[in-house]
Write a protein that holds these residues in place. Structure first.
Motif, short mmCIF file in Angstrom:
data_model
loop_
_atom_site.label_atom_id
_atom_site.label_comp_id
_atom_site.label_asym_id
_atom_site.label_seq_id
_atom_site.Cartn_x
_atom_site.Cartn_y
_atom_site.Cartn_z
N VAL A 100 0.14 5.44 5.89
CA VAL A 100 -0.18 4.62 4.73
C VAL A 100 -0.45 3.18 5.16
O VAL A 100 -1.38 2.53 4.66
CB VAL A 100 0.97 4.67 3.70
CG1 VAL A 100 0.75 3.65 2.59
CG2 VAL A 100 1.08 6.08 3.12
N GLY A 111 -3.86 1.41 4.69
CA GLY A 111 -3.77 0.23 3.83
C GLY A 111 -4.31 -1.02 4.50
O GLY A 111 -4.85 -1.90 3.82
N SER A 119 -1.78 3.87 -0.18
CA SER A 119 -2.31 2.77 0.62
C SER A 119 -2.73 1.59 -0.25
O SER A 119 -2.53 0.43 0.12
CB SER A 119 -3.51 3.24 1.47
OG SER A 119 -4.57 3.71 0.65
N THR A 125 0.76 -5.91 3.75
CA THR A 125 0.47 -4.50 3.51
C THR A 125 1.43 -3.60 4.27
O THR A 125 1.92 -2.59 3.73
CB THR A 125 -0.98 -4.18 3.92
OG1 THR A 125 -1.88 -4.93 3.09
CG2 THR A 125 -1.28 -2.70 3.77
N ALA A 163 4.01 -0.99 2.65
CA ALA A 163 4.11 0.43 2.97
C ALA A 163 5.55 0.83 3.27
O ALA A 163 6.02 1.89 2.84
CB ALA A 163 3.21 0.75 4.17
#
Length: 344
Positions: A64, A68, A276, A297, A301
Motif C-alpha cells: 500500500v 500510495g 493506497s 503517505t 499506510a
C-alpha cells in the motif's frame, strides 16, 4: 538572513513561541492518533506489540505504501491516478503468467512487469497530456480496461502451477524461487524484504520531491500550472514523469504481492486502490503539511495497517472495518484542517 530575522517565526513571533498548542495539535494529529491506537490495542491484546506482529504489520502495508507513493506524486502535480489498483493486480497476473506459462525466470520477469507499469503510465500520460482527457476520466478508463484485460489470457482463472489454458493445453512452468524471495525473505531473519523496499522507495522519493529541482517543479505544477509553464518548465514532461512513475510503483507493488502469494490471484488487487488513496490522504495530515508528501503517505499506510491489524486481533467483525477506517480518516483530516481554521 540576519540572526535576528532567523529567530522570527510565524506572524512575526519568536521561533520559540511560534507554535501554539493548536498548531502543535494540528501538526501532530496523526502521530497522536497512531500512538493512541498502539496503546489501546497493546493494552487490549498484549500480543499486538510483539516484534513479529509489528513486522507483520509493516510487511502487510508495504505494498500500500509503495503504490500510495505513486499516487502521491500524481497528486503533487494536481492529478490523480485511479488506475494504480488495476495496474498492481494486472502486474500480479503478468508476473505469474510470465513464469508459469511463458517459463521465464525472475530476472526476466521483474523488468518485464516494471516495463508494463511504465507503459500503462505512459498511456495515461498520453490521454491526459496530449488528448486533454481529465485525469480522473483517463485513469478510470484505464482501470476498467486493465481489470478486464488481465482476465482474458486465462479465461478469468487465477494462475498457478499446472494451469489449464483456454486452448486446452497445460502450463509447464513454475514460479522461480528467486522471485519468491522478493516477498518472503527477511534481512537478519527479522526485517522482511518488502519493508526494506518500502523504506527505500519512501526515502528516494522523499529526497526527490523535497530536495531536488524536479520535486519543486512537480509541486509548482500542481500549485499553479500556468505560472510554472511561464517560468519555462515543460509541463508535459513533468506530468508524463509523474504518471509513468506511478505506473512503475504500482507494478512494483504487484510484484511484491505475486512474490508473497506465489500465484496470480484474480482478486489480488481488490482493495489496493482505496487503501493506497487513504494512505495518501492521511499523508496530508502528517506534520500538518496539508499537501501530498511521500513520507506522510508511508506513515498513513502504517496508520491504516495498525488500525486493521488491531481490529482483527480484537475480533472486530470484518464488515465494520471499512466504516472504522473511514471514521479514523475523517478524524485525522478534521484535526489537520479544522484546528487551523480561522488562522491567517
Amino acid at each position: 538572513m540576519s540572526e535576528g530575522t532567523a529567530q522570527i517565526g510565524e506572524k512575526g513571533k519568536p521561533a520559540s513561541e511560534a507554535l501554539s498548542p493548536k498548531e502543535l495539535v494540528r501538526r501532530g494529529a496523526v502521530f497522536f492518533l497512531l500512538f493512541a491506537l498502539i496503546l489501546i490495542f497493546g493494552f487490549a491484546q498484549p500480543a499486538f506489540i510483539n516484534i513479529n506482529n509489528l513486522m507483520s504489520i509493516l510487511q502487510a502495508v508495504s505494498v500500500v505504501a509503495v503504490i500510495g507513493a505513486g499516487v502521491t506524486i500524481t497528486l503533487a502535480i494536481g492529478g490523480f491516478d485511479l488506475s494504480v489498483g488495476a495496474v498492481a493486480a494486472s502486474s500480479v497476473m503478468a508476473a505469474s503468467y510470465a513464469m508459469i506459462v511463458l517459463d521465464l525466470n525472475a530476472y526476466q520477469t521483474v523488468p518485464l512487469v516494471l516495463a508494463f507499469g511504465a507503459l500503462v503510465g505512459l498511456a495515461n500520460a498520453l490521454l491526459i497530456v496530449r488528448l486533454k482527457v481529465p485525469d480522473l476520466l483517463a485513469t478510470l478508463a484505464t482501470m476498467f480496461l486493465l481489470t478486464g484485460l488481465q482476465l482474458i489470457p486465462t479465461a478469468g482463472r487465477s494462475i498457478s502451477v499446472g494451469l489449464i489454458l483456454p486452448d486446452g493445453t497445460k502450463a509447464t512452468g513454475k514460479v522461480d524461487p528467486a522471485f519468491l524471495t522478493i516477498g518472503r525473505s527477511s534481512l537478519f531473519g527479522t526485517i522482511p524484504l518488502p519493508v526494506i523496499l518500502m523504506l527505500v522507495v519512501a526515502l528516494v522519493l522523499h529526497i526527490l520531491a523535497e530536495r531536488t529541482r524536479l520535486g519543486r517543479l512537480l509541486y509548482a505544477t500542481g500549485g499553479n500550472e500556468a505560472a510554472t509553464r511561464l517560468a519555462g518548465a515543460n509541463i508535459a514532461r513533468l506530468k508524463t514523469f509523474a504518471y509513468v512513475l506511478s505506473g512503475v510503483l504500482a507494478s512494483l507493488g504487484g510484484i511484491i504481492v505475486a512474490a508473497r502469494v506465489g500465484r496470480g490471484d484474480v482478486s489480488s488487487g481488490a482493495s489496493l486502490l482505496m487503501d493506497s488513496v487513504a494512505a495518501s490522504l492521511i499523508g496530508f495530515a502528517v506534520l500538518g503539511l496539508r499537501r501530498p508528501n511521500v513520507l506522510g503517505t508511508t506513515i498513513g499506510a502504517v496508520f491504516v495497517g495498525i488500525l486493521l491489524n488491531g481490529l482483527t486481533m480484537l475480533n472486530a467483525p470484518y464488515y465494520t472495518q471499512d466504516f472504522i477506517k473511514g471514521a479514523v480518516l475523517v478524524g485525522a483530516l478534521a484535526l489537520t484542517y479544522g484546528v487551523s481554521r480561522g488562522k491567517a
